[in-house]
Design a protein around this motif. Sequence first.
Motif, PDB file in Angstrom:
ATOM      1  N   LEU A 173       0.832  -1.202   0.000  1.00 45.02           N
ATOM      2  CA  LEU A 173       0.000   0.000   0.000  1.00 45.02           C
ATOM      3  C   LEU A 173       0.867   1.252   0.000  1.00 45.02           C
ATOM      4  CD1 LEU A 173      -2.744   1.362   0.172  1.00 45.02           C
ATOM      5  CD2 LEU A 173      -2.660   1.074   2.663  1.00 45.02           C
ATOM      6  N   GLY A 174       1.936   1.231   0.774  1.00 43.52           N
ATOM      7  CA  GLY A 174       2.839   2.375   0.777  1.00 43.52           C
ATOM      8  C   GLY A 174       3.465   2.616  -0.583  1.00 43.52           C
ATOM      9  N   ASP A 175       3.842   1.544  -1.257  1.00 39.86           N
ATOM     10  CA  ASP A 175       4.413   1.693  -2.602  1.00 39.86           C
ATOM     11  C   ASP A 175       3.389   2.264  -3.579  1.00 39.86           C
ATOM     12  OD1 ASP A 175       6.758   0.654  -1.627  1.00 39.86           O
ATOM     13  OD2 ASP A 175       6.361  -1.396  -2.333  1.00 39.86           O
ATOM     14  N   ALA A 176       2.131   1.829  -3.457  1.00 39.50           N
ATOM     15  CA  ALA A 176       1.088   2.335  -4.360  1.00 39.50           C
ATOM     16  C   ALA A 176       0.838   3.826  -4.116  1.00 39.50           C
ATOM     17  CB  ALA A 176      -0.199   1.546  -4.160  1.00 39.50           C
ATOM     18  N   LEU A 177       0.773   4.225  -2.853  1.00 39.53           N
ATOM     19  CA  LEU A 177       0.569   5.637  -2.545  1.00 39.53           C
ATOM     20  C   LEU A 177       1.755   6.478  -2.998  1.00 39.53           C
ATOM     21  CD1 LEU A 177      -0.991   5.334   1.034  1.00 39.53           C
ATOM     22  CD2 LEU A 177      -2.172   5.827  -1.112  1.00 39.53           C
ATOM     23  N   LYS A 178       2.954   5.963  -2.841  1.00 38.50           N
ATOM     24  CA  LYS A 178       4.141   6.699  -3.267  1.00 38.50           C
ATOM     25  C   LYS A 178       4.172   6.845  -4.786  1.00 38.50           C
ATOM     26  CE  LYS A 178       9.159   6.864  -2.689  1.00 38.50           C
ATOM     27  NZ  LYS A 178       9.422   7.194  -4.096  1.00 38.50           N
ATOM     28  N   GLY A 219       0.270  11.854 -26.066  1.00 36.44           N
ATOM     29  CA  GLY A 219       0.846  11.680 -24.722  1.00 36.44           C
ATOM     30  C   GLY A 219      -0.193  11.552 -23.639  1.00 36.44           C
ATOM     31  N   LEU A 220      -1.349  12.177 -23.815  1.00 38.62           N
ATOM     32  CA  LEU A 220      -2.356  12.180 -22.760  1.00 38.62           C
ATOM     33  C   LEU A 220      -2.955  10.807 -22.522  1.00 38.62           C
ATOM     34  CD1 LEU A 220      -3.845  13.995 -20.795  1.00 38.62           C
ATOM     35  CD2 LEU A 220      -5.563  14.420 -22.559  1.00 38.62           C
ATOM     36  N   SER A 221      -3.140  10.023 -23.566  1.00 40.24           N
ATOM     37  CA  SER A 221      -3.720   8.689 -23.386  1.00 40.24           C
ATOM     38  C   SER A 221      -2.818   7.796 -22.542  1.00 40.24           C
ATOM     39  CB  SER A 221      -3.966   8.060 -24.758  1.00 40.24           C
ATOM     40  OG  SER A 221      -2.732   7.928 -25.460  1.00 40.24           O
ATOM     41  N   SER A 222      -1.523   7.908 -22.734  1.00 42.36           N
ATOM     42  CA  SER A 222      -0.609   7.106 -21.911  1.00 42.36           C
ATOM     43  C   SER A 222      -0.640   7.539 -20.454  1.00 42.36           C
ATOM     44  CB  SER A 222       0.814   7.210 -22.468  1.00 42.36           C
ATOM     45  OG  SER A 222       1.273   8.552 -22.400  1.00 42.36           O
ATOM     46  N   LEU A 223      -0.792   8.853 -20.208  1.00 42.48           N
ATOM     47  CA  LEU A 223      -0.925   9.334 -18.829  1.00 42.48           C
ATOM     48  C   LEU A 223      -2.195   8.788 -18.175  1.00 42.48           C
ATOM     49  CD1 LEU A 223       0.185  13.071 -19.138  1.00 42.48           C
ATOM     50  CD2 LEU A 223       1.455  11.184 -18.115  1.00 42.48           C
ATOM     51  N   LEU A 224      -3.288   8.821 -18.914  1.00 38.35           N
ATOM     52  CA  LEU A 224      -4.541   8.296 -18.378  1.00 38.35           C
ATOM     53  C   LEU A 224      -4.430   6.811 -18.058  1.00 38.35           C
ATOM     54  CD1 LEU A 224      -7.161  10.119 -20.647  1.00 38.35           C
ATOM     55  CD2 LEU A 224      -6.840  10.411 -18.181  1.00 38.35           C
ATOM     56  N   ALA A 225      -3.792   6.037 -18.948  1.00 38.43           N
ATOM     57  CA  ALA A 225      -3.637   4.598 -18.702  1.00 38.43           C
ATOM     58  C   ALA A 225      -2.768   4.347 -17.479  1.00 38.43           C
ATOM     59  CB  ALA A 225      -3.034   3.935 -19.944  1.00 38.43           C
ATOM     60  N   GLU A 252      -4.030   2.636 -13.880  1.00 34.99           N
ATOM     61  CA  GLU A 252      -3.334   1.467 -13.335  1.00 34.99           C
ATOM     62  C   GLU A 252      -2.889   1.710 -11.889  1.00 34.99           C
ATOM     63  OE1 GLU A 252       0.614  -1.280 -14.323  1.00 34.99           O
ATOM     64  OE2 GLU A 252      -0.056   0.261 -15.724  1.00 34.99           O
ATOM     65  N   LEU A 253      -2.397   2.913 -11.626  1.00 32.58           N
ATOM     66  CA  LEU A 253      -1.992   3.251 -10.255  1.00 32.58           C
ATOM     67  C   LEU A 253      -3.189   3.273  -9.311  1.00 32.58           C
ATOM     68  CD1 LEU A 253       0.605   6.092 -10.942  1.00 32.58           C
ATOM     69  CD2 LEU A 253       1.064   3.720 -10.295  1.00 32.58           C
ATOM     70  N   GLN A 254      -4.319   3.765  -9.803  1.00 35.49           N
ATOM     71  CA  GLN A 254      -5.528   3.800  -8.966  1.00 35.49           C
ATOM     72  C   GLN A 254      -6.024   2.392  -8.654  1.00 35.49           C
ATOM     73  OE1 GLN A 254      -5.605   7.056  -7.595  1.00 35.49           O
ATOM     74  NE2 GLN A 254      -7.789   6.618  -7.708  1.00 35.49           N
ATOM     75  N   VAL A 255      -5.975   1.512  -9.652  1.00 35.77           N
ATOM     76  CA  VAL A 255      -6.397   0.116  -9.423  1.00 35.77           C
ATOM     77  C   VAL A 255      -5.487  -0.544  -8.397  1.00 35.77           C
ATOM     78  CG1 VAL A 255      -6.587  -2.149 -10.494  1.00 35.77           C
ATOM     79  CG2 VAL A 255      -7.518  -0.151 -11.649  1.00 35.77           C
ATOM     80  N   GLU A 256      -4.169  -0.341  -8.508  1.00 35.82           N
ATOM     81  CA  GLU A 256      -3.227  -0.920  -7.561  1.00 35.82           C
ATOM     82  C   GLU A 256      -3.452  -0.367  -6.156  1.00 35.82           C
ATOM     83  OE1 GLU A 256      -0.075  -3.022  -5.844  1.00 35.82           O
ATOM     84  OE2 GLU A 256      -1.202  -3.312  -7.713  1.00 35.82           O
ATOM     85  N   LYS A 257      -3.744   0.915  -6.054  1.00 36.17           N
ATOM     86  CA  LYS A 257      -4.013   1.528  -4.752  1.00 36.17           C
ATOM     87  C   LYS A 257      -5.270   0.935  -4.117  1.00 36.17           C
ATOM     88  CE  LYS A 257      -5.570   5.849  -2.718  1.00 36.17           C
ATOM     89  NZ  LYS A 257      -5.966   7.247  -2.970  1.00 36.17           N
ATOM     90  N   THR A 258      -6.324   0.795  -4.916  1.00 33.72           N
ATOM     91  CA  THR A 258      -7.579   0.230  -4.385  1.00 33.72           C
ATOM     92  C   THR A 258      -7.382  -1.209  -3.915  1.00 33.72           C
ATOM     93  OG1 THR A 258      -8.845   1.641  -5.892  1.00 33.72           O
ATOM     94  CG2 THR A 258      -9.992  -0.240  -4.908  1.00 33.72           C
ATOM     95  N   PHE A 259      -6.708  -2.002  -4.727  1.00 34.86           N
ATOM     96  CA  PHE A 259      -6.464  -3.397  -4.345  1.00 34.86           C
ATOM     97  C   PHE A 259      -5.586  -3.477  -3.093  1.00 34.86           C
ATOM     98  CE2 PHE A 259      -4.001  -7.319  -4.492  1.00 34.86           C
ATOM     99  CZ  PHE A 259      -5.005  -8.265  -4.622  1.00 34.86           C
TER     100      PHE A 259
END
Length: 381
Positions: free
Chosen positions: A205-210, A291-297, A301-308
């Motif tokens: 969780l700490g890694d995901a938040l960081k 470039g924006l689509s890659s940022l959104l992806a 992914e970071l949000q999914v990892e944080k939630t999990f």
Amino acid sequence: MTEKENTTEMPAAKRPREKRRRWLRLSFVLCVVLPTILGTLYFTLVASDKYVAGAGFSVRSMKPDGRVDIVGAFTGLAGGGSASSDSYIVLRYLTSRDLLERLENDYDFRSAYGSREIDFLSRLDPDEEIEKILEYWERMIHASYDPTSGIIDFKVRAFTAEDSLRVSELMLGYVRELVNGLSERARADVVRYTETEVTRMETRLGDALKAISDFRERGALDPAASAMTQIELLAGMEKQLLEFRVRIAVLEESVGAEAPSLVTLRRQADALEKQILDKSGGLNVMGSEAGLSSLLAEYEELQVEKTFAQKAYASALAALESARIEAGRQQRYLAVYQTPALPEFPLYPRRILYSVLLGAILGVTWGIGTLIVYSVRDHLS
């Protein structure tokens, strides 16, 4: 045959039997009578008094066990529970080298059992190796375990009442420390895995938040909101650029190509177009992505990892709490029903009983040996 000849032959025939009887009486005296007399003298005059002190207890568990042990009900044997296993561990510990070494550190064991006032057969040699002393200690202690009730009793023999009491008290303290240690290790074993899992989930969780924090430090607090803002801004700029181009087209029909107003409009249109290209990063109002689509992806992914990671961490914390509750039920304690008391009378040796038993055992052994010898002689003859 004459009467005189008969009288001379009969004594000759009796001589072997008389000789055997003499050897039989002599062997009885040497093998039974003399050892019995010596043993009686030893038990009555030489043997040192032995005082006995001890304790009785049971290893109990905080965890209620409502299961019915059918095998134990019919056989009288305990089931395979942890409290029963701990009881057998305690029983072995009472005659172990570890306990003896602790006893030697906390009490002058060798002097107490190796005093010159103790008779030579019962006295401990203080210079013996630890293995010999352990054998001597096993003769001085008697421990028993009742698997039906779970009760352990031990009795310690010593040559003074004070020594027997002190040794028994020390042993009871050692057993209590052993049971507490077993209980603590059992509790730690139950909690250890869940604590490791909580630590691992906490790190995740700490890694995901960081990772999200690092992502936002790059200038994208919320790529979705930033994308909408950027699109709206670019749409306005392109609308303004379109207006400039319309005005340029109108002026080109009415004024010359080098007219100041037309040159100014063209410069403004070029500057606005360059600004649009710089800010869009390849995105225009028609929705093509660069470039924006890659940022959104990456952000999703970071949000999914944080939630999990948050859900896994919460689940690990719940498991840890359940493990701690279970660990509390695994706690053992020593239920003492009989504490060591100062003996007032030496129970050993039982002088008359031991003397009688010695004579009976020697007599039976001598009789069996005699029967074997006669049986062999008759068989050979």
